[in-house]
Design a protein around this motif. Structure first.
Motif, short mmCIF file in Angstrom:
data_model
loop_
_atom_site.label_atom_id
_atom_site.label_comp_id
_atom_site.label_asym_id
_atom_site.label_seq_id
_atom_site.Cartn_x
_atom_site.Cartn_y
_atom_site.Cartn_z
N ASP A 288 0.84 -1.21 0.00
CA ASP A 288 0.00 0.00 0.00
C ASP A 288 0.87 1.26 0.00
O ASP A 288 0.63 2.20 -0.76
CB ASP A 288 -0.90 -0.03 1.25
CG ASP A 288 -2.00 1.01 1.18
OD1 ASP A 288 -2.28 1.54 0.09
OD2 ASP A 288 -2.60 1.30 2.24
N SER B 124 -8.49 -0.36 2.18
CA SER B 124 -7.93 0.97 2.46
C SER B 124 -9.01 1.93 2.93
O SER B 124 -8.77 2.80 3.76
CB SER B 124 -7.28 1.55 1.20
OG SER B 124 -6.30 0.68 0.71
N ALA C 61 -3.97 -1.92 -6.69
CA ALA C 61 -4.86 -1.12 -5.86
C ALA C 61 -6.05 -0.73 -6.72
O ALA C 61 -5.89 -0.41 -7.90
CB ALA C 61 -4.13 0.13 -5.35
N ASP D 214 -12.19 1.17 -1.35
CA ASP D 214 -10.88 1.10 -2.01
C ASP D 214 -10.10 -0.07 -1.42
O ASP D 214 -10.08 -0.25 -0.19
CB ASP D 214 -10.10 2.40 -1.80
CG ASP D 214 -10.82 3.60 -2.40
OD1 ASP D 214 -11.68 3.39 -3.29
OD2 ASP D 214 -10.54 4.73 -1.98
N VAL E 171 -6.61 -3.03 -1.67
CA VAL E 171 -5.26 -3.39 -2.14
C VAL E 171 -5.22 -4.91 -2.24
O VAL E 171 -5.65 -5.61 -1.31
CB VAL E 171 -4.16 -2.89 -1.19
CG1 VAL E 171 -2.78 -3.36 -1.66
CG2 VAL E 171 -4.19 -1.37 -1.07
#
Lengths: 130, 169
Positions: free
Chosen positions: A44, B80, B109, B132, B134
């Motif tokens: 991330d 996220s 992502a 959102d 990942v």
């Protein structure tokens, strides 16, 4: 791009990725200790740095990869001379001087600071503009 | 165990976006428990938010998997952001749109939006939420760990969904 500006954007990335308060993201803060990052956050953080700074980060370029599994680099839980040499060469944005007295892999993790991310972005931006 | 939380893929732009829908039914087992009657109030069947996030994970996961010809083991690594503003109830249709934000050898992502289509108001599509995610290409990220050679992520249920949606897997 000035270093202060890079730090502020890196700070923003870490606040977003790790859900921490801005004031704890100091230059000296360690990612996995002070800021509570986990291994899965690496991906991330990598994506968010790419997005924020318009850079491309290749696999193994930002954080060491496969070091712990290589017997040439790690023996009995400690980084070997060859391992330290390889890390310093591949990842110049980290300050590995703290490993001189304590070569443990756990100590290696404490080398990953906010400052090292700022160093990394600074190097990438310099390479891009060279 | 059946673990599909989307019913059909309705649009795919490879490596860019994928749209899927989910029809919510009162016959789904969890509706009896989420939420049951109690303390003087009647049953209140509402789609659990966690399963809506799973629906987006499947939508975005197919987008990411398709980008790698379903050769990578695509694992949800991180939520996220998940913000859901409404409740979804039996009879509603949820429309998931996943957009590729980043894609690399290590993972991807995605940014996602959820909309609700209320059968009582045909043609009306309401913003429902944003999710959102990942994803990790797990074979490229878990140094030293070994996983089964076969792709356990995109199994028969996913293949059936893709085939019935007209997508070659």
């Amino acid at each position: 791009m000035q270093r202060d500006e890079i730090f502020e954007k890196v700070q923003g990335v870490l606040v977003e990725a790790l859900a921490v308060d801005e004031d704890v993201v100091t230059p000296e803060a360690t990612l996995f200790g002070d800021l509570g990052a986990e291994s899965i956050d690496v991906l991330d953080i990598t994506f968010q740095l790419e997005r924020s700074f318009d850079i491309k980060i290749n696999q193994g370029e930002l954080f060491p990869e496969g070091v712990g599994q290589d017997p040439e680099y790690v023996q009995d839980g400690n980084i070997t001379d060859k391992g330290l040499e390889a890390l310093s060469e591949k990842l110049p944005h980290f300050d590995f001087s703290g490993l001189n007295d304590n070569r443990s892999v756990q100590n290696l993790v404490d080398m990953f600071t906010v400052n090292s991310l700022v160093n990394f972005v600074e190097q990438k931006k310099a390479e891009a503009s060279a | 165990m059946r673990w599909m939380w989307i019913d059909r893929v309705v649009e795919l732009v490879p490596k860019e976006r994928l749209v899927a829908i989910k029809h919510i039914s009162a016959s789904e087992d969890h509706m009896a428990d989420h939420f049951p009657a109690g303390d003087g109030h009647p049953p209140c069947p509402v789609m659990p938010a966690s399963l809506i996030v799973e629906g987006m994970a499947q939508t975005a996961g197919i987008l990411v998997g398709h980008a790698g010809a379903f050769q990578e083991k695509v694992i949800l690594a991180k939520v996220s952001r998940a913000e859901l503003a409404l409740d979804a109830v039996p009879g509603d249709t949820l429309r998931y749109t996943a957009v590729m934000d980043r894609l690399s050898a290590q993972g991807a992502a995605t940014k996602g939006t959820v909309e609700r289509i209320d059968p009582c108001c045909p043609g009306t599509i309401e913003p429902f939420g944003e999710i959102d995610l990942v994803f990790s290409h797990v074979d490229n990220n878990m140094a030293g760990m070994e996983f089964p050679e076969g792709n356990f992520v995109f199994g028969e249920q996913f293949k059936t969904l893709l085939r019935t949606s007209g997508i070659n897997a």
